[in-house]
Design a protein around this motif. Structure first.
Motif, PDB file in Angstrom:
ATOM      1  N   PRO A  71       0.832  -1.213   0.000  1.00 27.06           N
ATOM      2  CA  PRO A  71       0.000   0.000   0.000  1.00 27.06           C
ATOM      3  C   PRO A  71       0.866   1.262   0.000  1.00 27.06           C
ATOM      4  N   LEU A  72       0.357   2.304  -0.629  1.00 29.70           N
ATOM      5  CA  LEU A  72       1.061   3.586  -0.694  1.00 29.70           C
ATOM      6  C   LEU A  72       0.715   4.460   0.504  1.00 29.70           C
ATOM      7  N   SER A  73       1.700   5.217   0.965  1.00 30.66           N
ATOM      8  CA  SER A  73       1.450   6.189   2.023  1.00 30.66           C
ATOM      9  C   SER A  73       2.516   7.267   1.929  1.00 30.66           C
ATOM     10  N   TRP A  74       2.346   8.324   2.745  1.00 33.78           N
ATOM     11  CA  TRP A  74       3.406   9.326   2.837  1.00 33.78           C
ATOM     12  C   TRP A  74       3.517   9.810   4.280  1.00 33.78           C
ATOM     13  N   ARG A  75       4.696  10.366   4.601  1.00 41.41           N
ATOM     14  CA  ARG A  75       4.954  10.879   5.937  1.00 41.41           C
ATOM     15  C   ARG A  75       4.614  12.359   5.965  1.00 41.41           C
ATOM     16  N   GLU A  76       3.704  12.734   6.831  1.00 46.98           N
ATOM     17  CA  GLU A  76       3.224  14.111   6.950  1.00 46.98           C
ATOM     18  C   GLU A  76       3.639  14.676   8.302  1.00 46.98           C
ATOM     19  N   TRP A  77       4.324  15.836   8.292  1.00 47.80           N
ATOM     20  CA  TRP A  77       4.624  16.540   9.530  1.00 47.80           C
ATOM     21  C   TRP A  77       3.323  17.110  10.078  1.00 47.80           C
ATOM     22  N   THR A  78       3.106  16.987  11.376  1.00 45.33           N
ATOM     23  CA  THR A  78       1.833  17.403  11.952  1.00 45.33           C
ATOM     24  C   THR A  78       1.803  18.882  12.329  1.00 45.33           C
ATOM     25  N   SER A  79       2.965  19.537  12.357  1.00 50.14           N
ATOM     26  CA  SER A  79       3.005  20.959  12.678  1.00 50.14           C
ATOM     27  C   SER A  79       4.307  21.551  12.154  1.00 50.14           C
ATOM     28  N   GLU A  80       4.371  22.888  12.160  1.00 56.38           N
ATOM     29  CA  GLU A  80       5.547  23.572  11.627  1.00 56.38           C
ATOM     30  C   GLU A  80       6.791  23.350  12.481  1.00 56.38           C
ATOM     31  N   ASP A  81       6.625  22.970  13.749  1.00 55.10           N
ATOM     32  CA  ASP A  81       7.812  22.757  14.578  1.00 55.10           C
ATOM     33  C   ASP A  81       8.491  21.430  14.268  1.00 55.10           C
TER      34      ASP A  81
END
Length: 291
Positions: free
Chosen positions: A168-178
């Motif tokens: 399965p495809l996925s991506w890593r997403e930062w949850t905030s600017e910090d």
């Protein structure tokens, strides 16, 4: 250890507005947090609308805001041959097909379908998915139409592409600017249907050129507006099909106009140059955006 690489990638088809300023400043701020590099990419594959004058205005606005980028600046219009190589790879893998349906053909197919009381599926931007009536034409018929000069676009056979994946495809997403934490987001390219990958007159599209450039420039962190959040699913698929590196992502908030819609060059929303002429300063513009 290699430094993280960020990029701001505007299209020179109009003036920068507050939304672009937010994106550029967010990239600058996040790059500074981690000692990263910041690149400027000019996404000008639309050679009919993009102009050197708008590019010069972009550079002027960014300099006024105090945002510095590494040189040289990459211009996509100088690399069509490279994007065509990616297209040829997808052709060789039989993952794209020439799509001959005109806008009128598409509209007629949708009207006929909806006359039965069923709604037609649409992509995350609200555009109807391609019907794909010509998806299963024989190679001989495709060649006959192309040789006859029938207009067409190259479209991704999304179902076939997904069938080639091993996981399965996925991506890593930062949850905030910090950039303290990330979350894994499941990608869903099916919601885009068979998207245009290239046109007969331009051997690329936004999605192809952006994933190729991100990989070639070693972009490790893609920071952009939430309006491109769903496009990440499709771009992750192309990265996988083309064997390209996967960056991490952060999709920041959008700057909305008084009517609640996101700012747009096509709607002639107030540009940074006009704000500057009205007496605003870089400090006041940054304050407007929460910096």
């Amino acid at each position: 250890m290699t430094a993280p690489v960020f990029r701001f990638a505007p299209s020179p088809n109009g003036e920068l507005h507050l939304g672009h300023a937010l994106s550029a400043l967010t990239n600058q701020d996040m790059a500074a947090r981690v000692g990263g590099r910041l690149l400027l990419r000019i996404e000008d594959i639309d050679v009919t609308r993009c102009t050197p004058e708008f590019e010069a205005a972009i550079r002027s606005d960014l300099a006024w805001l105090g945002i510095a980028f590494e040189e040289p600046v990459r211009r996509q219009s100088e690399h069509f041959a490279l994007y065509e190589q990616a297209l040829e790879q997808l052709k060789a893998d039989e993952l794209v097909y020439p799509a001959f349906m005109s806008r009128g053909d598409i509209r007629a197919a949708i009207i006929a379908h909806e006359a039965s009381g069923q709604s037609w599926p649409r992509d995350p931007d609200g555009a109807p998915l391609y019907p794909g009536a010509d998806k299963h034409l024989s190679a001989r018929e495709r060649r006959r139409r192309i040789d006859a000069g029938t207009p067409f676009a190259w479209r991704l056979d999304t179902a076939q592409a997904l069938s080639r994946l091993q996981a399965p495809l996925s991506w890593r997403e930062w949850t905030s600017e910090d950039m303290a934490t990330t979350t894994e987001i499941a990608a869903d390219p099916r919601q885009w249907g068979d998207v245009v990958i290239a046109r007969r007159e331009i051997p690329t599209s936004y999605h192809v050129s952006v994933v190729v450039d991100d990989a070639l420039q070693g972009i490790s962190h893609v920071v952009r507006g939430k309006d491109l959040y769903f496009a990440t699913s499709l771009q992750r698929l192309l990265q996988q099909l083309l064997g390209l590196a996967q960056p991490s992502y952060f999709h920041h908030r959008l700057v909305l106009g008084p009517d609640g819609r996101k700012l747009s060059k096509s709607q002639r929303d107030t540009g940074l140059a006009a704000l500057r002429q009205a007496g605003e300063t870089p400090a006041t513009v940054k304050a407007m955006l929460g910096f």
